[in-house]
Scaffold this motif. Structure first.
Motif, PDB file in Angstrom:
ATOM      1  N   ASP A 271      41.088 -23.698 -87.748  1.00 23.67           N
ATOM      2  CA  ASP A 271      41.013 -23.342 -86.350  1.00 23.67           C
ATOM      3  C   ASP A 271      39.721 -23.228 -85.961  1.00 23.67           C
ATOM      4  OD1 ASP A 271      41.999 -22.628 -83.778  1.00 23.67           O
ATOM      5  OD2 ASP A 271      41.551 -20.825 -84.634  1.00 23.67           O
ATOM      6  N   LEU A 272      38.852 -22.502 -86.787  1.00 28.28           N
ATOM      7  CA  LEU A 272      37.330 -22.026 -86.954  1.00 28.28           C
ATOM      8  C   LEU A 272      36.785 -23.019 -86.142  1.00 28.28           C
ATOM      9  CD1 LEU A 272      35.999 -18.638 -86.272  1.00 28.28           C
ATOM     10  CD2 LEU A 272      35.472 -19.917 -88.982  1.00 28.28           C
ATOM     11  N   LYS A 273      36.543 -24.078 -87.284  1.00 30.94           N
ATOM     12  CA  LYS A 273      36.004 -25.356 -87.128  1.00 30.94           C
ATOM     13  C   LYS A 273      36.031 -25.945 -85.967  1.00 30.94           C
ATOM     14  CE  LYS A 273      35.843 -25.141 -92.290  1.00 30.94           C
ATOM     15  NZ  LYS A 273      36.018 -25.718 -93.933  1.00 30.94           N
ATOM     16  N   GLU A 274      37.415 -26.069 -85.887  1.00 29.08           N
ATOM     17  CA  GLU A 274      37.784 -26.998 -84.506  1.00 29.08           C
ATOM     18  C   GLU A 274      37.373 -26.247 -83.527  1.00 29.08           C
ATOM     19  OE1 GLU A 274      42.345 -28.050 -82.511  1.00 29.08           O
ATOM     20  OE2 GLU A 274      42.253 -27.108 -84.506  1.00 29.08           O
ATOM     21  N   GLN A 275      37.508 -24.859 -83.048  1.00 28.05           N
ATOM     22  CA  GLN A 275      36.652 -24.649 -81.638  1.00 28.05           C
ATOM     23  C   GLN A 275      35.018 -24.977 -81.785  1.00 28.05           C
ATOM     24  OE1 GLN A 275      38.664 -22.954 -79.097  1.00 28.05           O
ATOM     25  NE2 GLN A 275      40.419 -23.124 -80.759  1.00 28.05           N
ATOM     26  N   LEU A 276      34.658 -24.747 -83.355  1.00 28.16           N
ATOM     27  CA  LEU A 276      33.276 -25.122 -83.416  1.00 28.16           C
ATOM     28  C   LEU A 276      33.159 -26.347 -82.629  1.00 28.16           C
ATOM     29  CD1 LEU A 276      30.029 -24.226 -83.663  1.00 28.16           C
ATOM     30  CD2 LEU A 276      30.904 -24.511 -86.188  1.00 28.16           C
ATOM     31  N   ASN A 277      33.416 -27.145 -83.376  1.00 32.31           N
ATOM     32  CA  ASN A 277      32.965 -28.951 -83.241  1.00 32.31           C
ATOM     33  C   ASN A 277      33.594 -28.732 -82.099  1.00 32.31           C
ATOM     34  OD1 ASN A 277      32.614 -29.331 -85.835  1.00 32.31           O
ATOM     35  ND2 ASN A 277      34.988 -29.947 -86.214  1.00 32.31           N
ATOM     36  N   GLY A 278      34.809 -28.481 -80.507  1.00 33.81           N
ATOM     37  CA  GLY A 278      35.164 -28.802 -79.637  1.00 33.81           C
ATOM     38  C   GLY A 278      34.223 -28.196 -78.478  1.00 33.81           C
ATOM     39  N   ALA A 279      33.665 -26.494 -78.920  1.00 26.10           N
ATOM     40  CA  ALA A 279      32.408 -26.160 -78.037  1.00 26.10           C
ATOM     41  C   ALA A 279      31.385 -26.843 -78.403  1.00 26.10           C
ATOM     42  CB  ALA A 279      32.184 -25.236 -78.426  1.00 26.10           C
ATOM     43  N   SER A 281      31.070 -30.161 -78.959  1.00 27.57           N
ATOM     44  CA  SER A 281      31.529 -31.639 -77.941  1.00 27.57           C
ATOM     45  C   SER A 281      31.367 -31.449 -76.264  1.00 27.57           C
ATOM     46  CB  SER A 281      32.700 -31.740 -78.536  1.00 27.57           C
ATOM     47  OG  SER A 281      33.722 -31.269 -77.030  1.00 27.57           O
ATOM     48  N   LYS A 282      31.031 -30.255 -75.728  1.00 32.64           N
ATOM     49  CA  LYS A 282      30.824 -29.694 -74.799  1.00 32.64           C
ATOM     50  C   LYS A 282      30.024 -29.390 -74.201  1.00 32.64           C
ATOM     51  CE  LYS A 282      35.659 -28.378 -74.449  1.00 32.64           C
ATOM     52  NZ  LYS A 282      37.058 -27.063 -73.935  1.00 32.64           N
ATOM     53  N   GLY A 283      28.681 -29.474 -75.406  1.00 33.33           N
ATOM     54  CA  GLY A 283      27.777 -29.571 -74.946  1.00 33.33           C
ATOM     55  C   GLY A 283      27.362 -27.954 -75.174  1.00 33.33           C
ATOM     56  N   ILE A 284      27.650 -27.245 -76.130  1.00 30.05           N
ATOM     57  CA  ILE A 284      27.882 -25.910 -75.985  1.00 30.05           C
ATOM     58  C   ILE A 284      26.919 -25.512 -77.656  1.00 30.05           C
ATOM     59  CG2 ILE A 284      29.209 -23.528 -76.241  1.00 30.05           C
ATOM     60  CD1 ILE A 284      29.378 -24.324 -73.414  1.00 30.05           C
ATOM     61  N   VAL A 285      25.609 -24.774 -77.567  1.00 24.42           N
ATOM     62  CA  VAL A 285      24.659 -24.481 -78.795  1.00 24.42           C
ATOM     63  C   VAL A 285      25.584 -23.046 -79.330  1.00 24.42           C
ATOM     64  CG1 VAL A 285      23.071 -23.783 -79.929  1.00 24.42           C
ATOM     65  CG2 VAL A 285      22.987 -25.446 -77.837  1.00 24.42           C
ATOM     66  N   VAL A 286      27.000 -23.254 -80.121  1.00 23.91           N
ATOM     67  CA  VAL A 286      27.126 -21.441 -80.523  1.00 23.91           C
ATOM     68  C   VAL A 286      26.268 -21.499 -81.469  1.00 23.91           C
ATOM     69  CG1 VAL A 286      28.834 -20.720 -81.830  1.00 23.91           C
ATOM     70  CG2 VAL A 286      29.364 -23.506 -80.933  1.00 23.91           C
ATOM     71  N   ARG A 287      25.897 -19.903 -81.008  1.00 21.77           N
ATOM     72  CA  ARG A 287      24.864 -19.344 -81.565  1.00 21.77           C
ATOM     73  C   ARG A 287      25.491 -18.275 -83.080  1.00 21.77           C
ATOM     74  NH1 ARG A 287      20.166 -19.043 -79.216  1.00 21.77           N
ATOM     75  NH2 ARG A 287      18.829 -19.064 -81.430  1.00 21.77           N
ATOM     76  N   GLY A 288      26.343 -17.788 -82.740  1.00 20.93           N
ATOM     77  CA  GLY A 288      27.290 -17.113 -84.009  1.00 20.93           C
ATOM     78  C   GLY A 288      27.873 -16.443 -83.804  1.00 20.93           C
ATOM     79  N   LEU A 289      28.577 -16.363 -85.035  1.00 21.74           N
ATOM     80  CA  LEU A 289      30.436 -15.681 -85.151  1.00 21.74           C
ATOM     81  C   LEU A 289      30.924 -14.054 -85.401  1.00 21.74           C
ATOM     82  CD1 LEU A 289      33.359 -17.339 -86.270  1.00 21.74           C
ATOM     83  CD2 LEU A 289      32.560 -17.062 -88.342  1.00 21.74           C
ATOM     84  N   VAL A 290      30.994 -13.499 -84.355  1.00 23.94           N
ATOM     85  CA  VAL A 290      32.020 -12.573 -84.214  1.00 23.94           C
ATOM     86  C   VAL A 290      33.178 -12.114 -85.196  1.00 23.94           C
ATOM     87  CG1 VAL A 290      32.445 -10.129 -82.899  1.00 23.94           C
ATOM     88  CG2 VAL A 290      31.061 -11.528 -82.027  1.00 23.94           C
ATOM     89  N   VAL A 291      33.239 -10.895 -86.139  1.00 21.49           N
ATOM     90  CA  VAL A 291      34.444 -10.681 -87.058  1.00 21.49           C
ATOM     91  C   VAL A 291      34.204  -9.217 -87.500  1.00 21.49           C
ATOM     92  CG1 VAL A 291      35.230 -11.391 -89.730  1.00 21.49           C
ATOM     93  CG2 VAL A 291      33.988 -13.290 -88.483  1.00 21.49           C
ATOM     94  N   ILE A 292      35.633  -9.454 -86.967  1.00 18.48           N
ATOM     95  CA  ILE A 292      35.459  -7.717 -86.704  1.00 18.48           C
ATOM     96  C   ILE A 292      36.472  -6.812 -87.921  1.00 18.48           C
ATOM     97  CG2 ILE A 292      36.583  -4.924 -85.695  1.00 18.48           C
ATOM     98  CD1 ILE A 292      36.405  -6.918 -82.811  1.00 18.48           C
ATOM     99  N   ASN A 293      36.359  -6.260 -88.742  1.00 18.60           N
ATOM    100  CA  ASN A 293      36.375  -6.021 -90.586  1.00 18.60           C
ATOM    101  C   ASN A 293      36.542  -4.663 -90.231  1.00 18.60           C
ATOM    102  OD1 ASN A 293      37.909  -6.544 -92.780  1.00 18.60           O
ATOM    103  ND2 ASN A 293      36.486  -6.765 -93.579  1.00 18.60           N
ATOM    104  N   PRO A 294      37.241  -3.578 -90.412  1.00 21.44           N
ATOM    105  CA  PRO A 294      38.421  -4.204 -90.209  1.00 21.44           C
ATOM    106  C   PRO A 294      38.944  -4.576 -88.882  1.00 21.44           C
ATOM    107  CG  PRO A 294      38.259  -2.205 -91.675  1.00 21.44           C
ATOM    108  CD  PRO A 294      37.057  -2.857 -91.690  1.00 21.44           C
ATOM    109  N   GLY A 295      40.008  -4.616 -88.549  1.00 15.72           N
ATOM    110  CA  GLY A 295      40.311  -5.575 -87.138  1.00 15.72           C
ATOM    111  C   GLY A 295      40.639  -4.641 -86.433  1.00 15.72           C
ATOM    112  N   ASN A 296      40.168  -4.467 -84.895  1.00 16.49           N
ATOM    113  CA  ASN A 296      40.394  -4.123 -83.749  1.00 16.49           C
ATOM    114  C   ASN A 296      40.670  -4.991 -82.351  1.00 16.49           C
ATOM    115  OD1 ASN A 296      40.066  -2.333 -81.210  1.00 16.49           O
ATOM    116  ND2 ASN A 296      38.485  -1.910 -81.627  1.00 16.49           N
TER     117      ASN A 296
END
Length: 561
Positions: A271-279, A281-296
């Protein structure tokens, strides 16, 4: 000097002048000789009305009142207006009103107090602050006490020794002055040593930026990374609103990825790769990935294999890994343990130049531990010695105190993998805030080895409720139960123009005084409903559990299909 007021009247103007009673005729003649007065009608000590062509010309240049910029909501920064209103605020405001009502009319509601399970604010729920922390802070704030003979009978020897060490790090042994914008150097070194001890890998003190909690460094990094709406950040759903709102304020594009509740809120790499590729394809430059661990708000802890995949993913895709590790001390299960993303990256052989990584931590979390656990009949449930409606729930004992120093605003970010030129820009943004508060800096240095306490009873209780499933509390300070609401309840919510989980949370408040946060606030898979509940202090567990079970049973019966 007389006072003058200029008033525009169409193409003409009027100037109202008040002279003092001591003004002489010679002074008035002086005004007239300089062309300022065309007509003077005077009676000393009263208003004078006069007209001047020069004044009229000046007034003609004044913009009409209709052209003035009036401050209205519509004239504000549209990015501020785009920030989503917190869906839980309505419930919180209602709770505050009910608390006031209880104070003036104790019998008005079917409960005696409001219990705020919506807040990640442990001390407001009755948790006692860590005694050692408070002793050290008191001695640092008032060093005079260190020279008094009575001090050794009031404060622990450890606190006295630590306070002396910390004061030696401040110029003049005074904690009230500004520090370096990255923090007091000696405290940076202490934090770096704690990180190195935790991870088993070196930590450079110059990579530490001490901050007022974990929120400012998140905003700081968004400032650095986001250029315009074509830039995006991958962010988990459900997620703390800090990240989504920070992106909106800077005009960034949110690129969501959903956590999988059926797998204990683990993320899906596909899903992570799918969301990145989808963005992209719309011309979005994805700069970073937020991960919350442990989760909130989910309270899950990532397994090491998932962390390795995330590190590899960010490295291959040139993404900055933004690791929210605020609840790293709060692990409630022996089956998992906290590993920082920096530790994972270094253990994979990736060094400073291989991956850009920023980790966040703060003093706002709460330490916890569990007693020896014993499986009960419900999934993810812990058997207890405390009886609740003929059920037994386990409640852990406190050790030497625990902390949740949210209001002290202490935190840091560790910035690694940035080249020197980029690091200078991060430093530039950090310097805009002068420095973080020194009390928070001191606390952050103390947080490296605190005592443990905790509770897992709430999970057991939630899993007994009809239509409710709750993953085992592994970390952080929350549980995030899923509620299968009856269709009638969903319809009733729609008729009130609110989300179904908001209706549930509002009714819970009105019937029990317990405040939780609807899952809608954080985002959730469409068609599912949740709420976030803060794990309460031991003293509150029995009360909350009994109220919750009685309410939920009545709610489900009322809206049964």
């Amino acid at each position: 000097m007389p006072s003058v007021v200029l008033v525009r009247c169409g193409s003409r103007c009027r100037l109202f002048v008040r002279f003092s009673p001591t003004t002489t005729l010679t002074e008035l003649t002086h005004w007239q000789q300089h062309g300022l007065l065309a007509l003077v009608l005077f009676s000393l000590g009263h208003l004078f009305l006069f007209h001047s062509s020069a004044a009229a010309a000046a007034a003609a240049k004044m913009p009409p009142s209709s052209a003035r910029a009036e401050l209205t909501v519509d004239s504000l920064n549209p990015k501020v207006l785009a920030v989503a209103d917190h869906l839980g605020d309505g419930i919180a405001r209602r709770a505050q009103r009910m608390q006031e009502e209880l104070a003036t009319n104790p019998g008005l509601h079917p409960f005696d107090e409001i219990i705020y399970c919506n807040l990640s604010n442990p001390q407001s729920m009755g948790q006692r602050p860590n005694k050692f922390f408070r002793e050290v802070l008191a001695l640092c704030d008032h060093p005079y006490l260190l020279d008094q003979s009575v001090t050794s009978s009031i404060f622990s020897s450890d606190a006295i020794a630590r306070a002396r060490e910390i004061l030696d790090l401040f110029p003049g042994r005074a904690t009230g002055g500004y520090s370096h914008c990255q923090g007091t150097e000696g405290l940076q070194v202490a934090i770096a040593a704690g990180i190195a001890s935790r991870d088993g890998f070196p930590c450079n003190a110059e990579d530490i930026f001490m901050t007022d909690g974990a929120s400012p460094p998140v905003h700081m990094m968004m400032h650095v990374l986001i250029r315009d709406e074509k830039d995006g950040i991958l962010c988990p759903i459900p997620s703390h609103s800090l990240y989504t709102n920070s992106m909106v304020l800077r005009g960034a594009t949110l690129v969501p990825y959903y956590l999988d509740e059926s797998r204990g809120w683990e993320l899906s790499m596909s899903d992570l790769k799918e969301q990145l590729n989808g963005a992209r394809s719309k011309g979005i430059v994805v700069r970073g990935l937020v991960v919350i661990n442990p989760g909130n708000p989910t309270g899950h802890v990532l397994v090491e294999e998932s962390q390795r995949q995330i590190v590899e993913f960010c490295r291959n895709e040139d993404l900055v890994l933004l690791a929210d590790e605020v609840y790293q001390e709060n692990i409630y299960t022996d089956e998992k343990k906290f590993n920082s993303f920096k530790k994972i990256a270094r253990s994979m052989g990736y060094g400073e130049g291989d991956i850009a990584l920023v980790s966040f931590h703060s003093v706002s979390n709460v330490k916890a531990c569990l007693e020896e656990e014993e499986e009960c009949s419900s999934k993810n449930c812990i058997r207890s010695r405390t009886t609740l409606q003929n059920r037994t729930l386990k409640v852990s004992s406190l050790l030497s105190g625990y902390y949740g120093e949210c209001g002290r605003r202490g935190g840091y970010m560790e910035v690694t993998g940035f080249n020197s030129e980029v690091k200078k820009q991060v430093y530039k943004v950090a310097s805009l805030s002068s420095c973080s508060n020194t009390t928070g800096q001191i606390l952050m240095s103390l947080v490296m080895n605190p005592p443990k306490v905790g509770d897992d009873a709430m999970v057991c209780m939630f899993n007994r409720l009809e239509g409710v499933t709750c993953s085992k509390a592994e970390g952080a300070m929350f549980v995030f139960p899923s509620v299968r609401l009856p269709k009638k309840a969903i319809t009733a919510a729609e008729e009130r123009n609110m989300e179904p989980d908001v209706l549930y949370a509002l009714r819970l408040l009105e019937n029990t005084g317990i405040v939780v946060v609807p899952g809608s606030v954080f985002g959730q898979v469409p068609g599912t409903w949740h709420f976030r509940c803060t794990i309460p202090p031991r003293e509150k567990t029995s009360l909350i559990a009994s109220h919750f079970m009685a309410f939920h049973s009545a709610f489900m019966e009322e809206f049964r299909d």
